[in-house]
Design a protein around this motif. Structure first.
Motif, mmCIF file in Angstrom:
data_model
loop_
_atom_site.group_PDB
_atom_site.id
_atom_site.type_symbol
_atom_site.label_atom_id
_atom_site.label_comp_id
_atom_site.label_asym_id
_atom_site.label_seq_id
_atom_site.Cartn_x
_atom_site.Cartn_y
_atom_site.Cartn_z
ATOM 1 N N SER A 190 0.786 -1.247 0.000
ATOM 2 C CA SER A 190 0.000 0.000 0.000
ATOM 3 C C SER A 190 0.811 1.286 0.000
ATOM 4 N N ASP A 191 1.805 1.418 0.888
ATOM 5 C CA ASP A 191 2.450 2.708 1.077
ATOM 6 C C ASP A 191 3.709 2.478 1.903
ATOM 7 N N SER A 192 4.801 3.177 1.585
ATOM 8 C CA SER A 192 6.042 2.973 2.334
ATOM 9 C C SER A 192 5.890 3.366 3.803
ATOM 10 N N PHE A 193 5.028 4.363 4.077
ATOM 11 C CA PHE A 193 4.778 4.743 5.467
ATOM 12 C C PHE A 193 4.074 3.611 6.205
ATOM 13 N N ASN A 196 6.632 1.009 7.021
ATOM 14 C CA ASN A 196 7.456 1.378 8.171
ATOM 15 C C ASN A 196 6.734 1.134 9.496
ATOM 16 N N ARG A 197 5.416 1.277 9.489
ATOM 17 C CA ARG A 197 4.641 1.031 10.717
ATOM 18 C C ARG A 197 4.559 -0.452 11.039
ATOM 19 N N TYR A 198 4.469 -1.296 10.019
ATOM 20 C CA TYR A 198 4.159 -2.707 10.251
ATOM 21 C C TYR A 198 5.163 -3.660 9.605
ATOM 22 N N ARG A 199 6.394 -3.198 9.441
ATOM 23 C CA ARG A 199 7.398 -4.010 8.755
ATOM 24 C C ARG A 199 7.515 -5.413 9.350
ATOM 25 N N LEU A 203 6.567 -8.867 7.386
ATOM 26 C CA LEU A 203 7.580 -9.899 7.193
ATOM 27 C C LEU A 203 7.147 -11.215 7.837
ATOM 28 N N GLY A 204 6.457 -11.105 8.978
ATOM 29 C CA GLY A 204 5.950 -12.296 9.644
ATOM 30 C C GLY A 204 4.896 -13.017 8.817
ATOM 31 N N LEU A 205 4.048 -12.257 8.128
ATOM 32 C CA LEU A 205 3.030 -12.862 7.257
ATOM 33 C C LEU A 205 3.681 -13.674 6.142
ATOM 34 N N LEU A 206 4.789 -13.162 5.620
ATOM 35 C CA LEU A 206 5.514 -13.874 4.570
ATOM 36 C C LEU A 206 6.212 -15.111 5.133
ATOM 37 N N LYS A 207 6.900 -14.931 6.250
ATOM 38 C CA LYS A 207 7.647 -16.031 6.860
ATOM 39 C C LYS A 207 6.735 -17.179 7.262
ATOM 40 N N LEU A 224 10.423 -2.298 2.977
ATOM 41 C CA LEU A 224 10.200 -3.574 3.658
ATOM 42 C C LEU A 224 11.526 -4.210 4.059
ATOM 43 N N TYR A 225 12.504 -4.151 3.155
ATOM 44 C CA TYR A 225 13.786 -4.807 3.417
ATOM 45 C C TYR A 225 14.875 -3.830 3.863
ATOM 46 N N GLU A 226 14.469 -2.593 4.152
ATOM 47 C CA GLU A 226 15.363 -1.568 4.723
ATOM 48 C C GLU A 226 16.656 -1.423 3.929
#
Length: 333
Positions: A190-193, A196-199, A203-207, A224-226
């Motif tokens: 959705s948005d980079s902001f 940043n709030r839910y990184r 990532l947990g959803l993917l893992k 997401l990957y900083e």
């Protein structure tokens, strides 16, 4: 096993979009970050609307635009999102059903009004969004119809909906139902902001395998990957366990898996009028392609075609049937 009826079920904020063309100085005067999305309260919504000048009102919301695009392709989409029992709610429901989207989420009564997003479009086509969420924040697990989830090839959620705790629970419940019925689950960052709030949670959803398909643009994937390096972000996406659909603006798009990367070129447009909805309509084409068993190259190309169609006019939804445009482009839809 329930038969597949819907190409995709999209879950997100049901928002009425209010568009206005402004000069760059307007953003400076209002201290707004160009290209960003900020949440505002009722008072700010009223104040900003009064300063916007002439406007155009269209039913929208990121995950609301996507099923409208799927329907325009000749697909059969569904949508979960919360609107109020008010004038804007009536308008939103009418628009969704009129485009061919199955939308039967129970209305919110005697509470917050229907959400609206004021979208400021600068001469370069970039959009800056000011969003009052209202009734959107009341979406929860009780609004998830299991039968619709079971009948959808893919359940797709927008990252913006990750803010309200009840909406988060609703998505996780929908994902559980989808996977229990051998269906796929997708999310757009959705948005980079938002990233940043839910990184850590994304990532947990993917893992954990909750998400099978991730949609992102270049800025969101880097966030997401900083990393500031796109190739590094793409490498991380290859290892994330999900299919990644990456949009790159005028450079087209990529579909990324652990074993392959396919690229599609952006489609030429005569004039970029409004970038609103480009990512949403890319998702329309890509999701439609996945649901109809297209190969990744074709699904990515169809996404680019849909995105190019929407940026040539104001608003995030197609003005002409995408089915005819896709057929002219050589797609079987």
């Amino acid at each position: 096993m329930t038969e597949i009826k819907y190409d995709a079920l999209c879950i997100g904020n049901a928002i009425c979009d209010v568009f206005a063309h402004v000069e760059e100085d307007f953003l400076v005067q209002e201290n707004l970050v160009k290209g960003s999305m900020r949440l505002i309260d009722t008072e700010e919504a009223v104040r900003l609307y009064e300063k916007m000048g002439q406007t155009v009102r269209i039913s929208g919301g990121s995950a609301g635009n996507t099923p409208a695009g799927i329907a325009s392709l000749g697909g059969n989409p569904a949508f979960f999102g919360k609107v109020a029992e008010d004038e804007l709610g009536d308008s939103y429901a009418h628009d969704m059903k009129g485009t061919g989207v199955h939308f039967e989420t129970p209305r919110l009564v005697d509470s917050d009004p229907t959400a609206r997003s004021m979208i400021l479009i600068t001469p370069d086509g970039e959009r800056t969004m000011n969003t009052y969420l209202g009734a959107c924040t009341r979406f929860g697990p009780a609004d998830v119809d299991p039968e619709i989830v079971k009948a959808s090839a893919i359940t797709y959620m927008e990252g913006y909906l990750w803010d309200p705790e009840e909406a988060k629970k609703a998505f996780l419940e929908a994902a559980r139902i989808a996977h229990a019925n051998d269906r796929k689950v997708g999310i757009t960052l959705s948005d980079s902001f938002c990233v940043n709030r839910y990184r850590s949670e994304f990532l947990g959803l993917l893992k954990d395998g909750v998400v099978d398909v991730m949609f992102a643009n270049e800025h969101e994937l880097k966030a997401l990957y900083e990393t500031a390096d796109l190739d590094t972000a793409i490498g991380a996406a290859r290892d994330c366990g999900a299919l990644t659909a990456l949009t790159l603006g005028e450079d087209g798009a990529m579909a990324i898996t652990a074993t392959e990367i396919v690229k599609a070129e952006a489609k030429a447009v005569d004039e970029v009028v409004d970038l609103t909805g480009a990512g949403d309509l890319f998702a329309s084409g890509f999701l439609f392609g996945l649901a109809r068993d297209y190969d990744l190259k074709s699904a990515t190309e169809l996404g680019c075609l849909c995105a190019s169609n929407v940026i040539g006019h104001v608003g995030a939804r197609p003005e002409k049937p995408l089915k005819a445009i896709a057929e002219q482009g050589g797609f079987e839809v």
